[in-house]
Design an enzyme around this catalytic site. Structure first.
Site, short mmCIF file in Angstrom:
data_model
loop_
_atom_site.label_atom_id
_atom_site.label_comp_id
_atom_site.label_asym_id
_atom_site.label_seq_id
_atom_site.Cartn_x
_atom_site.Cartn_y
_atom_site.Cartn_z
N GLY A 247 0.32 -1.19 0.31
CA GLY A 247 -0.08 -0.54 0.38
C GLY A 247 0.16 1.10 -0.10
O GLY A 247 0.32 2.27 -0.04
N PRO A 285 4.32 -5.31 -1.40
CA PRO A 285 4.19 -4.22 -1.85
C PRO A 285 3.77 -3.71 -3.55
O PRO A 285 3.85 -5.03 -4.75
CB PRO A 285 6.00 -3.61 -2.44
CG PRO A 285 6.55 -4.74 -2.04
CD PRO A 285 4.91 -5.17 -1.38
N GLY A 286 2.93 -2.93 -4.55
CA GLY A 286 2.78 -3.35 -5.82
C GLY A 286 3.56 -2.33 -5.83
O GLY A 286 4.11 -1.82 -7.31
N ARG A 287 1.87 -0.94 -6.53
CA ARG A 287 2.46 0.33 -6.94
C ARG A 287 4.17 0.96 -6.32
O ARG A 287 4.47 1.19 -7.81
CB ARG A 287 1.20 1.16 -6.78
CG ARG A 287 1.52 2.60 -6.87
CD ARG A 287 0.63 3.63 -5.86
NE ARG A 287 -0.94 3.35 -5.90
CZ ARG A 287 -1.55 2.86 -6.44
NH1 ARG A 287 -1.69 3.71 -7.19
NH2 ARG A 287 -2.89 2.43 -6.35
N ARG A 323 -6.35 4.85 -14.59
CA ARG A 323 -7.02 5.36 -13.33
C ARG A 323 -7.85 6.57 -13.25
O ARG A 323 -8.94 6.88 -12.27
CB ARG A 323 -5.70 6.06 -12.99
CG ARG A 323 -4.94 3.81 -12.31
CD ARG A 323 -4.08 4.57 -11.72
NE ARG A 323 -3.79 5.18 -10.32
CZ ARG A 323 -3.81 6.04 -10.31
NH1 ARG A 323 -3.46 6.99 -10.86
NH2 ARG A 323 -3.32 6.38 -8.80
N TYR A 327 -10.33 7.11 -10.65
CA TYR A 327 -10.43 7.79 -9.35
C TYR A 327 -10.38 9.35 -8.54
O TYR A 327 -9.80 9.50 -8.49
CB TYR A 327 -8.48 7.14 -8.62
CG TYR A 327 -9.20 6.00 -8.75
CD1 TYR A 327 -10.19 5.02 -8.47
CD2 TYR A 327 -7.89 4.80 -9.34
CE1 TYR A 327 -9.74 3.04 -7.73
CE2 TYR A 327 -7.60 3.78 -9.08
CZ TYR A 327 -8.82 2.86 -8.75
OH TYR A 327 -8.75 1.30 -8.85
N CYS A 353 -15.50 7.00 -26.56
CA CYS A 353 -17.00 7.94 -26.45
C CYS A 353 -17.70 8.17 -25.07
O CYS A 353 -18.89 7.66 -25.29
CB CYS A 353 -18.16 7.08 -28.10
SG CYS A 353 -18.03 7.50 -29.10
N GLU A 354 -17.21 8.40 -24.43
CA GLU A 354 -17.43 9.18 -23.00
C GLU A 354 -17.21 9.62 -22.68
O GLU A 354 -15.86 10.61 -22.46
CB GLU A 354 -17.03 7.85 -22.27
CG GLU A 354 -17.35 6.32 -22.41
CD GLU A 354 -18.56 6.33 -21.64
OE1 GLU A 354 -19.17 7.11 -21.19
OE2 GLU A 354 -18.99 4.48 -22.32
N TYR A 381 -1.84 0.08 -12.34
CA TYR A 381 -2.49 -0.21 -12.23
C TYR A 381 -3.27 0.55 -13.97
O TYR A 381 -3.91 1.57 -13.80
CB TYR A 381 -2.93 1.07 -11.01
CG TYR A 381 -2.89 -0.36 -10.14
CD1 TYR A 381 -3.46 -1.73 -10.00
CD2 TYR A 381 -2.72 -0.06 -8.93
CE1 TYR A 381 -3.08 -2.49 -8.64
CE2 TYR A 381 -2.35 -0.91 -7.91
CZ TYR A 381 -2.78 -2.16 -7.53
OH TYR A 381 -1.98 -2.27 -7.18
#
Length: 425
Positions: A247, A285-287, A323, A327, A353-354, A381
Site C-alpha cells: 500500500g 508491495p505493488g504500486r 485511473r 479515481y 465515446c465517454e 494499475y
C-alpha cells in the site's frame, strides 16, 4: 517542467530537450513502435525494490510483489530474478507466476472470492499460504484441502479499522470495506481455523489500503495486529509469520510518501519494542515497485478550442489508462520535446465515446498536432486494468534496460480480440 520535478526521476529525465527513460530516447520508441505505448524502466523497479531490501537487511523477511499492479510477464520476471515472492488474487495470476519463472513456494494467495477450482490449483502447485478473508472461506478451503489429502496453510486477513487516508475506492482497512475479518471477530475466527482438519494456521495478515503517503496508519495498524497476535497465541494458536501487506504510495504530483527503508525502520523499531522482531515478516508491495517505473506515450491527434474548454485529443484513452476515469487520478503529462511559445490550458482527452475519457484536466501545454506526450507514473494499475472498450487493441509494451529496449508485448489487433469469438451458424 524540470528534471527534478518529473515523477519517476532520475530514470525519467530530459536530455538535450528530449525525454529519456534510462538511456533510451522515448521519441525513437514512439516512432518505431507507434502509440499508445507503455515503456518501463527495469532500473527504476530494482531501485524501488532495493529500498525494501535495505529496510529488511538482517531480518527474516520475504517481499512478495503484488502483481495485480502490473502482471506483464517480463515485469514479473524482473522480480522473480531478484528473489521476490508474489502476492496473487486469481488462478490466472498463478499461471503468470509459473510462466515468468517465479518460485511458486513463495506465493501468497489473497482475495475475497477464491473459487474451489482456484484453491485446488494453488494447493496442487504448492503455494506458501492462503490469506483467508472470511469465515465462510475457511470452511470451503478446509473441504478442498481434505479432498486432496492436504492441509492448507492459512493466515487470516484482519481488518484493523484503520483509516489509510487514501481514496475510498482503494481503502481496504475500514469496517465498511469488503476485505478481511473484523478485528473484533479475529480471535474466534482463528479458533475456528485451528479446529478445521484441512487447515494449518501459519500467520496473520493485514492490508489497509493503497497509495498511502503517511506513516501513522501503518504504525496504528501494526499495534492492532500485534495486540491480536498476543491474544491468539495466548489462546494456544502459534503465529509463525506476520504479513503487513503493502500500500505504500508513490509520487504522482508532488506526493511525499516515506521511503520504504525509512518507513520500515520505524515499523521494525516498534516491532522490536513489542518483542516480535524475530518473527518471519511478509510484505506485499505493488504500486511502490512499479508505478513510477512506467510511462505511456501518446500522440496528439487534434487540438480543439472551445468557449469553456480547450481539448487536446490524443490516441491514448480510458481503456489504456483507466485511473483518471475510475479515481479522478492525477498523472503528470509532459511533451517528449518541449516547445517554446505560449502555453494553453487544455483538458487532455482520448477518442472513446465517454465524457469520462480524460487523462488530465486543466493542463498548461505548448503542443501541436502530431506531437508525442508522455503520461508519467503509469507503471501500476494501467496496463493491468486495460480493456478493449470500443474494440480498441491494447497497447504494446517495452522494457528498457540501460540503453536497450525490449518489446515485451506486441500491439493487440482486432483479429486478436475476435479470435475467441464465433458467429452463430
Amino acid at each position: 517542467m524540470t528534471h527534478a520535478t518529473l515523477a519517476g526521476a532520475p530514470f525519467v529525465a530530459h536530455q538535450n530537450n528530449d525525454l529519456y527513460l534510462e538511456g533510451v530516447k522515448l521519441a525513437d520508441l514512439a516512432r518505431t513502435h507507434g502509440t499508445p505505448l507503455f515503456v518501463y524502466s527495469k532500473a527504476a523497479m530494482l531501485s524501488a525494490l532495493a529500498a525494501y531490501q535495505r529496510g529488511f537487511a538482517g531480518r527474516n523477511a520475504r517481499i512478495c510483489y503484488a502483481m495485480k499492479a502490473n502482471s506483464s510477464l517480463a515485469v514479473l520476471q524482473v522480480f522473480a530474478q531478484a528473489g521476490c515472492g508474489f502476492d496473487i488474487v486469481s488462478g490466472g495470476e498463478l499461471d503468470r507466476v509459473v510462466a515468468a519463472g517465479g518460485d511458486v513456494s513463495k506465493v501468497i494467495f489473497s482475495g475475497v472470492g477464491k473459487t474451489r477450482a482456484e484453491m485446488r490449483q494453488a494447493l496442487q502447485a504448492g503455494i506458501a499460504c492462503f490469506n483467508v478473508e472470511s469465515e465462510a472461506e475457511l470452511e470451503v478451503l478446509s473441504d478442498v484441502a481434505l479432498s486432496l489429502g492436504q492441509r492448507a496453510p492459512v493466515s487470516i486477513r484482519v481488518n484493523p479499522n484503520v483509516d489509510a487516508k487514501t481514496h475510498p475506492y482503494i481503502s481496504t482497512g475500514l469496517k465498511g470495506n469488503k476485505f478481511g475479518v473484523a478485528h473484533e471477530r479475529a480471535l474466534q475466527t482463528y479458533q475456528r481455523a485451528a479446529s478445521l482438519p484441512g487447515l494449518q494456521v501459519t500467520g496473520i495478515d493485514c492490508h489497509i489500503g493503497s497509495q498511502i503517503t503517511e506513516t501513522t496508519p501503518y504504525l496504528d495498524a501494526m499495534d492492532r495486529v500485534l495486540d491480536l497476535v498476543q491474544a491468539i497465541e495466548a489462546a494456544g494458536i502459534p503465529i509463525h509469520h506476520i504479513d503487513f501487506g503493502g500500500g505504500l504510495g508513490i509520487n504522482y504530483n508532488g506526493d511525499t510518501p516515506p521511503e520504504a527503508d525509512a518507513l520500515w525502520a520505524q515499523l521494525l523499531t516498534k516491532l522490536d519494542a513489542r518483542g516480535y522482531g524475530q518473527r518471519q515478516l511478509m510484505i506485499e508491495p505493488g504500486r511502490s515497485l512499479v508505478g513510477n517505473a512506467g510511462v505511456c506515450l501518446t500522440e496528439v491527434l487534434y487540438l480543439k478550442p472551445g468557449e469553456q474548454k480547450n481539448f487536446c485529443i490524443v490516441d491514448a484513452a480510458m481503456n489504456d489508462l483507466p485511473r483518471p476515469a475510475m479515481y479522478e487520478a492525477f498523472h503528470q503529462i509532459v511533451p517528449l520535446a518541449p516547445r517554446s511559445g505560449d502555453t494553453v490550458m487544455y483538458d487532455v482527452v482520448g477518442p472513446i465515446c465517454e465524457s469520462g475519457d480524460w487523462l488530465g484536466r486543466d493542463r498548461s501545454l505548448t503542443v501541436q498536432t502530431g506531437d508525442t506526450l508522455a503520461v508519467l507514473s503509469t507503471g501500476a494499475y494501467c496496463m493491468a486494468m486495460a480493456s478493449n472498450y470500443n474494440t480498441r487493441g491494447r497497447a504494446a509494451e517495452i522494457l528498457v534496460d540501460g540503453d536497450k529496449a525490449h518489446v515485451i508485448r506486441r500491439r493487440e489487433t482486432s483479429a486478436d480480440q475476435m479470435a475467441m469469438e464465433s458467429l452463430v451458424p
